[in-house]
Enzyme design. Structure first.
Site, PDB file in Angstrom:
ATOM      1  N   ASP A  34      38.576   8.649  38.001  1.00  0.00           N
ATOM      2  CA  ASP A  34      37.724   9.650  37.337  1.00  0.00           C
ATOM      3  C   ASP A  34      37.844  11.040  37.950  1.00  0.00           C
ATOM      4  O   ASP A  34      37.155  11.969  37.536  1.00  0.00           O
ATOM      5  CB  ASP A  34      36.257   9.197  37.354  1.00  0.00           C
ATOM      6  CG  ASP A  34      35.716   9.051  38.776  1.00  0.00           C
ATOM      7  OD1 ASP A  34      36.484   9.321  39.735  1.00  0.00           O
ATOM      8  OD2 ASP A  34      34.539   8.688  38.932  1.00  0.00           O
ATOM      9  N   HIS A 119      36.475  37.731  54.422  1.00  0.00           N
ATOM     10  CA  HIS A 119      36.536  38.876  53.508  1.00  0.00           C
ATOM     11  C   HIS A 119      35.668  40.066  53.934  1.00  0.00           C
ATOM     12  O   HIS A 119      36.095  41.215  53.814  1.00  0.00           O
ATOM     13  CB  HIS A 119      36.143  38.423  52.104  1.00  0.00           C
ATOM     14  CG  HIS A 119      36.058  39.551  51.131  1.00  0.00           C
ATOM     15  ND1 HIS A 119      37.159  40.295  50.754  1.00  0.00           N
ATOM     16  CD2 HIS A 119      34.989  40.092  50.484  1.00  0.00           C
ATOM     17  CE1 HIS A 119      36.773  41.225  49.907  1.00  0.00           C
ATOM     18  NE2 HIS A 119      35.466  41.127  49.723  1.00  0.00           N
ATOM     19  N   LYS A 177      41.512  53.637  45.986  1.00  0.00           N
ATOM     20  CA  LYS A 177      41.553  52.630  44.906  1.00  0.00           C
ATOM     21  C   LYS A 177      40.290  52.681  44.059  1.00  0.00           C
ATOM     22  O   LYS A 177      39.189  52.742  44.599  1.00  0.00           O
ATOM     23  CB  LYS A 177      41.688  51.228  45.522  1.00  0.00           C
ATOM     24  CG  LYS A 177      41.641  50.102  44.509  1.00  0.00           C
ATOM     25  CD  LYS A 177      42.071  48.769  45.093  1.00  0.00           C
ATOM     26  CE  LYS A 177      40.986  48.058  45.823  1.00  0.00           C
ATOM     27  NZ  LYS A 177      41.326  46.673  46.184  1.00  0.00           N
TER      28      LYS A 177
HETATM   29  C1  R5P Z   1      39.560  43.603  48.235  1.00  0.00           C
HETATM   30  O1  R5P Z   1      38.485  43.906  48.713  1.00  0.00           O
HETATM   31  C2  R5P Z   1      40.597  42.880  49.032  1.00  0.00           C
HETATM   32  O2  R5P Z   1      40.814  43.520  50.255  1.00  0.00           O
HETATM   33  C3  R5P Z   1      41.908  42.793  48.260  1.00  0.00           C
HETATM   34  O3  R5P Z   1      42.394  44.117  48.037  1.00  0.00           O
HETATM   35  C4  R5P Z   1      41.731  42.115  46.944  1.00  0.00           C
HETATM   36  O4  R5P Z   1      41.080  40.884  47.109  1.00  0.00           O
HETATM   37  C5  R5P Z   1      43.074  41.883  46.284  1.00  0.00           C
HETATM   38  O5  R5P Z   1      42.867  41.291  45.050  1.00  0.00           O
HETATM   39  P1  R5P Z   1      43.960  41.361  43.911  1.00  0.00           P
HETATM   40  O6  R5P Z   1      45.247  40.831  44.476  1.00  0.00           O
HETATM   41  O7  R5P Z   1      43.403  40.487  42.827  1.00  0.00           O
HETATM   42  O8  R5P Z   1      44.075  42.777  43.456  1.00  0.00           O
END
Ligand code: R5P
Length: 279
Positions: A34, A119, A177
């Site tokens: 399952d 993160h 960015k």
């Molecule tokens: C963002 O805060 C992280 O440092 C990375 O830049 C992000 O997780 C990258 O994600 P993706 O590859 O989807 O653009």
């Protein structure tokens, strides 16, 4: 003490066991018809180190089952890639703080938790027993014999890339960015002159690859001789790698917190150094 390799981190677990000179335990992982997972640790011990990155829901369940199999054993959970850490707050009312749920589950079993470049500080704040390894010096060392310039794709990663560039002995800068939506980002140059240079874009995670693709396009337009991408965690969701190479990226390099073909830099020794304190 024994090292227990989880389903997602067999290679890194082996490297850690060799660095520590500690044997690996025999484990059985099965899936019922399952879809449910089954875990058995055959040779139990008094102290254990589980090595298991969380790259999927199955990885998380397997981790929980390994921790439960070791109930009553002093266990250190090494989670090289801490998935769910990007949901580190309620962005909208009614949302789960996913990393808080993960932290509570792991820490209800483990004596200590070791991770690599989680993160965010917010994500780390939900753990009470977390030790964080920084892979940036290790990535920097990897490039130390090369004539490159390093770039952070945003201000958020600037401090990380600064450490990386210091260990590589090269110049560094960052790009601005702006996230348009979950899949797309727009990147504008700051004060970087990359003409004729071999550029390495350094980030903590490559997930969809959107950030790296936009940064690469901008850097190639600005006259960079070549662009490579380096990260700690090669999440590489969907066809991210394909998108990167199609955008003109010469090479993608990552650590072995997630075990992919591009994971050529090992964090095993740095993790073993932390674990030595618990031996
Ligand atoms: C963002 O805060 C992280 O440092 C990375 O830049 C992000 O997780 C990258 O994600 P993706 O590859 O989807 O653009």
């Amino acid at each position: 003490m024994k090292v227990i390799a989880g389903t997602s981190s067999p290679l890194l677990a082996k490297r850690i066991s060799e660095a520590l000179n500690v044997p690996m335990a025999k484990t059985i992982f099965r899936r019922f018809p399952d879809g449910e997972l089954y875990v058995r640790i055959e040779d139990m011990c008094e102290r254990a180190v589980i090595v298991q990155s969380i790259t999927s829901n199955d990885d998380l369940v397997a981790l929980m089952l390994m921790l439960d199999a070791l109930d009553g054993v002093d266990t250190i959970a090494v989670i090289p890639y801490m998935g769910y850490a990007r949901q580190d707050k309620k962005f909208n009312e009614g949302e789960a703080i996913s990393i808080r749920a993960v932290a509570r589950m792991i820490e209800s079993y483990a004596e200590a938790v070791v991770t690599v470049n989680i993160h965010s500080k917010d994500a780390a704040s939900y753990f009470k027993k977390l030790v964080e390894v920084d892979a940036m010096p290790i990535i920097g060392e990897f490039y130390s014999k090369r004539d490159v310039v390093m770039v952070s794709p945003d201000l958020g990663s600037y401090e990380r890339v600064k450490v990386c560039a210091e260990h590589a002995g090269c110049e560094f800068d960052y790009l601005e960015k702006k996230r348009i939506d979950a899949e797309r980002v727009e990147i504008k140059p700051k004060s970087l002159d990359v003409r004729g240079k071999d550029v390495v874009i350094v980030d903590d995670i490559i997930s969809t690859g959107g950030t790296m693709v936009e940064a690469t396009k901008m850097l190639l337009q600005a006259g960079a001789k070549s662009v490579e991408c380096a990260c700690v965690h090669a999440v590489l969701a969907g066809n991210a790698l394909n998108k990167l190479y199609s955008a003109g990226v010469k090479e993608v390099v990552a650590t072995d917190t997630i075990e992919r073909g591009v994971s050529v830099i090992s964090v095993a020794k740095a993790i073993a150094e932390v674990l030595e304190k618990y031996l």
